[in-house]
Design a protein around this motif. Structure first.
Motif, PDB file in Angstrom:
ATOM      1  N   UNK A   1       0.827  -1.210   0.000  1.00 60.32           N
ATOM      2  CA  UNK A   1       0.000   0.000   0.000  1.00 60.32           C
ATOM      3  C   UNK A   1       0.860   1.259   0.000  1.00 60.32           C
ATOM      4  N   UNK A   2       1.954   1.237   0.760  1.00 61.86           N
ATOM      5  CA  UNK A   2       2.845   2.397   0.787  1.00 61.86           C
ATOM      6  C   UNK A   2       3.518   2.615  -0.562  1.00 61.86           C
ATOM      7  N   UNK A   3       3.893   1.542  -1.218  1.00 62.39           N
ATOM      8  CA  UNK A   3       4.509   1.664  -2.539  1.00 62.39           C
ATOM      9  C   UNK A   3       3.516   2.228  -3.543  1.00 62.39           C
ATOM     10  N   UNK A   4       2.302   1.738  -3.517  1.00 62.75           N
ATOM     11  CA  UNK A   4       1.270   2.229  -4.437  1.00 62.75           C
ATOM     12  C   UNK A   4       0.943   3.692  -4.153  1.00 62.75           C
ATOM     13  N   UNK A   5       0.819   4.046  -2.878  1.00 61.76           N
ATOM     14  CA  UNK A   5       0.528   5.443  -2.525  1.00 61.76           C
ATOM     15  C   UNK A   5       1.660   6.366  -2.969  1.00 61.76           C
ATOM     16  N   UNK A   6       2.894   5.930  -2.797  1.00 60.97           N
ATOM     17  CA  UNK A   6       4.031   6.728  -3.234  1.00 60.97           C
ATOM     18  C   UNK A   6       4.046   6.921  -4.740  1.00 60.97           C
ATOM     19  N   UNK A   7       3.725   5.854  -5.480  1.00 59.33           N
ATOM     20  CA  UNK A   7       3.686   5.945  -6.943  1.00 59.33           C
ATOM     21  C   UNK A   7       2.582   6.885  -7.400  1.00 59.33           C
ATOM     22  N   UNK A   8       1.430   6.808  -6.764  1.00 59.50           N
ATOM     23  CA  UNK A   8       0.314   7.685  -7.132  1.00 59.50           C
ATOM     24  C   UNK A   8       0.669   9.144  -6.839  1.00 59.50           C
ATOM     25  N   UNK A   9       1.292   9.399  -5.696  1.00 59.37           N
ATOM     26  CA  UNK A   9       1.694  10.771  -5.364  1.00 59.37           C
ATOM     27  C   UNK A   9       2.710  11.299  -6.376  1.00 59.37           C
ATOM     28  N   UNK A  10       3.652  10.464  -6.790  1.00 60.12           N
ATOM     29  CA  UNK A  10       4.649  10.885  -7.765  1.00 60.12           C
ATOM     30  C   UNK A  10       3.997  11.195  -9.106  1.00 60.12           C
ATOM     31  N   UNK A  11       3.041  10.393  -9.534  1.00 61.41           N
ATOM     32  CA  UNK A  11       2.337  10.622 -10.798  1.00 61.41           C
ATOM     33  C   UNK A  11       1.550  11.928 -10.738  1.00 61.41           C
ATOM     34  N   UNK A  12       0.875  12.170  -9.630  1.00 58.61           N
ATOM     35  CA  UNK A  12       0.120  13.416  -9.477  1.00 58.61           C
ATOM     36  C   UNK A  12       1.067  14.613  -9.472  1.00 58.61           C
ATOM     37  N   UNK A  13       2.213  14.478  -8.800  1.00 57.69           N
ATOM     38  CA  UNK A  13       3.216  15.540  -8.775  1.00 57.69           C
ATOM     39  C   UNK A  13       3.702  15.855 -10.182  1.00 57.69           C
ATOM     40  N   UNK A  14       4.001  14.830 -10.954  1.00 61.64           N
ATOM     41  CA  UNK A  14       4.501  15.038 -12.320  1.00 61.64           C
ATOM     42  C   UNK A  14       3.435  15.681 -13.211  1.00 61.64           C
ATOM     43  N   UNK A  15       2.198  15.226 -13.088  1.00 66.51           N
ATOM     44  CA  UNK A  15       1.121  15.793 -13.893  1.00 66.51           C
ATOM     45  C   UNK A  15       0.888  17.264 -13.536  1.00 66.51           C
ATOM     46  N   UNK A  16       0.940  17.579 -12.256  1.00 68.80           N
ATOM     47  CA  UNK A  16       0.756  18.962 -11.826  1.00 68.80           C
ATOM     48  C   UNK A  16       1.902  19.840 -12.317  1.00 68.80           C
ATOM     49  N   UNK A  17       3.119  19.342 -12.202  1.00 74.22           N
ATOM     50  CA  UNK A  17       4.281  20.109 -12.658  1.00 74.22           C
ATOM     51  C   UNK A  17       4.208  20.358 -14.158  1.00 74.22           C
ATOM     52  N   UNK A  18       3.779  19.365 -14.910  1.00 72.46           N
ATOM     53  CA  UNK A  18       3.671  19.513 -16.369  1.00 72.46           C
ATOM     54  C   UNK A  18       2.646  20.586 -16.734  1.00 72.46           C
ATOM     55  N   UNK A  19       1.492  20.557 -16.083  1.00 68.89           N
ATOM     56  CA  UNK A  19       0.471  21.554 -16.410  1.00 68.89           C
ATOM     57  C   UNK A  19       0.911  22.953 -15.976  1.00 68.89           C
ATOM     58  N   UNK A  20       1.589  23.061 -14.837  1.00 66.74           N
ATOM     59  CA  UNK A  20       2.100  24.365 -14.410  1.00 66.74           C
ATOM     60  C   UNK A  20       3.149  24.881 -15.382  1.00 66.74           C
ATOM     61  N   UNK A  21       3.985  23.995 -15.879  1.00 65.18           N
ATOM     62  CA  UNK A  21       5.031  24.372 -16.823  1.00 65.18           C
ATOM     63  C   UNK A  21       4.423  24.879 -18.124  1.00 65.18           C
TER      64      UNK A  21
END
Length: 65
Positions: free
Chosen positions: A13-33
Motif C-alpha cells: 500500500x505504501x509503494x502504491x501510494x508513493x507511486x500515485x503521489x509521484x504521478x500526481x506531482x509530475x502531472x501537476x508540474x507539467x500543467x504548471x510548466x
C-alpha cells in the motif's frame, strides 16, 4: 503467517501510494510548466524555466525553515 501477510499489505500500500503521489506531482508540474510558458517571449523562457526548476526542487524536498 498473518503478521507476514499484513506487513506485505502495508508495504504494498505504501509503494502504491508513493507511486500515485509521484504521478500526481509530475502531472501537476507539467500543467504548471505549460501555463508558465504560454504566451511568453522566447527571450524570457530561460529565466522562467530556471525559476520553475528551483520552485519544483523546493516543493520536492519540502524544506521547512
Amino acid at each position: 503467517m498473518l503478521s507476514s501477510l499484513s506487513s506485505s499489505v502495508v508495504v504494498g500500500s505504501l509503494i502504491i501510494a508513493g507511486a500515485v503521489c509521484f504521478i500526481v506531482y509530475c502531472a501537476t508540474a507539467r500543467s504548471m510548466f505549460k501555463i508558465a510558458l504560454a504566451n511568453t517571449r522566447s527571450s524570457h523562457r530561460p529565466q522562467i524555466i530556471s525559476q520553475f526548476g528551483s520552485l519544483l526542487r523546493a516543493l520536492f524536498t519540502l524544506r521547512r525553515r
